[in-house]
Scaffold this motif. Structure first.
Motif, PDB file in Angstrom:
ATOM      1  N   HIS A  24       0.844  -1.189   0.000  1.00  8.95           N
ATOM      2  CA  HIS A  24       0.000   0.000   0.000  1.00  8.95           C
ATOM      3  C   HIS A  24       0.879   1.239   0.000  1.00  8.95           C
ATOM      4  O   HIS A  24       1.810   1.347   0.795  1.00  8.95           O
ATOM      5  CB  HIS A  24      -0.906  -0.013   1.231  1.00  8.95           C
ATOM      6  N   THR A  26       1.003   5.693  -0.262  1.00  6.85           N
ATOM      7  CA  THR A  26       0.257   6.946  -0.116  1.00  6.85           C
ATOM      8  C   THR A  26       0.891   8.058  -0.940  1.00  6.85           C
ATOM      9  O   THR A  26       0.563   9.235  -0.744  1.00  6.85           O
ATOM     10  CB  THR A  26       0.203   7.361   1.366  1.00  6.85           C
ATOM     11  N   GLU A  72      -3.155   2.886  -5.236  1.00  3.78           N
ATOM     12  CA  GLU A  72      -2.407   2.739  -3.996  1.00  3.78           C
ATOM     13  C   GLU A  72      -2.108   1.308  -3.586  1.00  3.78           C
ATOM     14  O   GLU A  72      -1.300   1.085  -2.701  1.00  3.78           O
ATOM     15  CB  GLU A  72      -3.144   3.451  -2.848  1.00  3.78           C
TER      16      GLU A  72
END
Lengths: 112, 111
Positions: A24, A26, A72
């Motif tokens: 993941h 950001t 993401e």
């Protein structure tokens, strides 16, 4: 450090079971990569993605599949884990395809 | 396919000594990148070289890219214990975004 997380960080599983690792980010970077690291082999590219739903194979893709349904998230799946897939798996991201890559903390996978 | 070879695999030095690792590719590289991985950590980007014959410095670290863009080196002057780790070179394969990593050189520094 760039905003990259990997889950799980450690996993022990048995031969023949399916395993999914998650990466993941950001940072909204376009490119995402999955590598495995084994002693004496450095880092070897498994699969990479150059956009949502756009993926390609690396040098050691057999036995692995990937999916990227959102910018993401990049998932790595071992459909039926084997002992040879025991390794440390790193996810990486980059803004373009030709510049620096930022690596996640890694996932240590043990297949018994 | 493209291969990137890195030597030596291991190097033990006394603190204050110099250290060099070498990287050679079987094909011409678009660019070469260098990463450092501390024990138990993840690779961290150090630098990217793009031009033939390019030399870049970061404090005690000197990076070179060969004239033919097929080899590179990392030289550390007067090593310190904080330099401990594994140094990887990685060559960019064409414009695909695929990095091909060398096997790495693990540096140990004795205080």
């Amino acid at each position: 450090d760039a905003g990259i997380t990997q889950s799980p960080r450690h996993k022990v599983t048995e031969t023949g079971t399916p395993v999914t690792l998650r990466c993941h980010q950001t940072e909204n970077h376009r490119y995402m990569y999955w590598y495995r690291q084994d002693p004496g082999h450095g880092l070897r590219l498994i699969h990479y993605s150059y956009g949502v739903k756009d993926t390609d194979k690396g040098e050691v893709s057999d036995g692995y599949s990937v999916s990227r349904s959102k910018t993401e998230d990049f998932l790595l799946t071992l459909e039926s884990a084997t002992s040879s897939q025991t390794s440390v798996y790193f996810c990486a991201i980059s803004e373009r395809g030709d510049n620096e890559q930022f690596f996640g903390p890694g996932t240590r996978l043990t297949v018994l | 396919g493209q291969q990137v070879m890195q030597i030596p695999q291991y190097q033990h030095v006394q603190e204050g000594e110099d250290f060099t690792t070498y990287c050679n590719s079987s094909t011409t590289l678009s660019n070469i990148q260098w990463y450092k991985q501390r024990p138990g950590g993840h690779p961290v980007f150090l630098i990217q070289l793009v031009k033939s014959g390019e030399v870049k410095k970061q404090k005690r670290l000197t990076f070179q890219f060969g004239e033919a863009k097929k080899n590179s080196s990392l030289h550390i002057t007067a090593t310190q214990t904080t330099d401990v780790g594994t140094y990887f070179c990685a060559g960019l394969e064409g414009n695909t975004g695929k990095l091909i990593f060398g096997q790495g050189t693990t540096l140990q520094v004795k205080p």
